[in-house]
Design an enzyme around this catalytic site. Structure first.
Site, PDB file in Angstrom:
ATOM      1  N   ARG A   9      27.242 -10.053  29.934  1.00  0.00           N
ATOM      2  CA  ARG A   9      28.373 -10.371  29.034  1.00  0.00           C
ATOM      3  C   ARG A   9      29.639  -9.725  29.606  1.00  0.00           C
ATOM      4  O   ARG A   9      30.014  -8.621  29.227  1.00  0.00           O
ATOM      5  CB  ARG A   9      28.074  -9.877  27.619  1.00  0.00           C
ATOM      6  CG  ARG A   9      26.830 -10.519  27.043  1.00  0.00           C
ATOM      7  CD  ARG A   9      26.552 -10.116  25.618  1.00  0.00           C
ATOM      8  NE  ARG A   9      25.182 -10.499  25.280  1.00  0.00           N
ATOM      9  CZ  ARG A   9      24.788 -11.727  24.958  1.00  0.00           C
ATOM     10  NH1 ARG A   9      25.674 -12.693  24.879  1.00  0.00           N
ATOM     11  NH2 ARG A   9      23.525 -11.992  24.710  1.00  0.00           N
TER      12      ARG A   9
ATOM     13  N   CYS B  39      24.245 -15.013  22.054  1.00  0.00           N
ATOM     14  CA  CYS B  39      25.331 -15.855  22.600  1.00  0.00           C
ATOM     15  C   CYS B  39      25.865 -16.798  21.525  1.00  0.00           C
ATOM     16  O   CYS B  39      27.076 -17.025  21.427  1.00  0.00           O
ATOM     17  CB  CYS B  39      24.835 -16.670  23.783  1.00  0.00           C
ATOM     18  SG  CYS B  39      24.222 -15.658  25.138  1.00  0.00           S
TER      19      CYS B  39
HETATM   20  C1  BEZ Z   1      20.816 -13.822  23.434  1.00  0.00           C
HETATM   21  O1  BEZ Z   1      20.275 -13.779  22.352  1.00  0.00           O
HETATM   22  O2  BEZ Z   1      21.926 -14.326  23.605  1.00  0.00           O
HETATM   23  C2  BEZ Z   1      20.122 -13.200  24.606  1.00  0.00           C
HETATM   24  C3  BEZ Z   1      19.340 -12.082  24.387  1.00  0.00           C
HETATM   25  C4  BEZ Z   1      18.674 -11.515  25.463  1.00  0.00           C
HETATM   26  C5  BEZ Z   1      18.793 -12.077  26.720  1.00  0.00           C
HETATM   27  C6  BEZ Z   1      19.609 -13.181  26.930  1.00  0.00           C
HETATM   28  C7  BEZ Z   1      20.281 -13.748  25.861  1.00  0.00           C
END
Ligand code: BEZ
Length: 241
Positions: free
Chosen positions: A141, A58
């Site tokens: 997402r 994110c």
């Molecule tokens: C992230 O790195 O944004 C992420 C990765 C896995 C699950 C939720 C967020």
């Protein structure tokens, strides 16, 4: 499942479809309150969700979007983010990004577009951003392209582990604006400057005309006609000076 669980499950499964009016909501964001989509009348908006603040994928996405924000704004498109986090978490995360995080040659990145706090999941449920098979309390997402009339025009969904492609979001935005302005469709991997597609002939007469109009059109067959569309003409029409 009890009644409350059933109601929540039904809410989570709702999602607007392409061609629907974007569901309306009021929300608190890192840039103040917004009344959506009313506040964005006359502009395109990309409304996108991410799973959680202070997570690496994110963070990389927010930095990339913030870096490209002006480019999207020039194409009459505003950005609005969302996650199931509170306002103070959002503020702390965006401050940390600016102060500490370096990614892909970017640093000191300030996120100026609004990030919605959605602790109650009201907005996430309205837009089907919670997909329980992937995660029960974090948004996937999701990306909604909403046009100047408040209509959902395109939707992209990615799982939690997969960072999005921002060049593709920009390409999709420009392609849809080109379709609207010039009444054409855009083929696979189209970018401004490449030939565009003429919508299929709806009658035998039009099909015959198409095959004869060799000045403007290039038809491999009656249903597969392309034409040139000047890149500068497109960009002059679409991009703000
Ligand atoms: C992230 O790195 O944004 C992420 C990765 C896995 C699950 C939720 C967020």
């Amino acid at each position: 499942m009890n009644t409350t669980e059933t109601t929540n499950a039904v809410k989570q499964q709702q999602m607007p479809r392409i061609g629907d009016k974007a569901p309306a909501f009021k929300a608190v964001t890192t840039q103040g309150e917004i009344n959506f989509p009313e506040d964005y009348k006359g502009e395109w908006v990309i409304l996108f969700s991410h799973p959680a603040d202070f997570t690496p994928v994110c963070t990389s996405e927010f930095m990339t979007f913030a870096h490209l924000e002006e480019k999207f704004n020039k194409a009459n498109c505003k950005l609005v983010g969302l996650s199931i986090d509170g306002l103070y978490s959002h503020i702390a995360w965006l401050r940390t990004i600016k102060d500490k995080i370096k990614f892909n040659g970017m640093e000191n990145i300030e996120v100026k577009f609004p990030l919605i706090e959605d602790i109650t999941m009201e907005v996430a449920n309205k837009y089907g951003m919670i997909q329980p098979g992937e995660h029960k309390t974090q948004a996937v997402r999701a990306v909604f392209f909403i046009d100047p009339n408040g209509i959902v025009r395109a939707i992209i969904y990615y799982p939690l582990s997969l960072g999005r492609n921002f060049d593709e979001m920009y390409r999709a935005l420009i392609a849809m604006q080109t379709s609207d302005k010039f009444n054409v469709a855009t083929p696979a991997d189209w970018e401004p400057g490449k030939d565009v597609i003429i919508s299929p002939a709806g009658s035998c007469g039009v099909a015959a005309d198409r095959m004869n109009n060799t000045d403007e059109l290039h038809c491999d067959d009656w249903f597969f006609c392309t034409k040139k569309l000047d890149k500068d003409l497109i960009l002059n029409e679409i991009l703000k000076p």
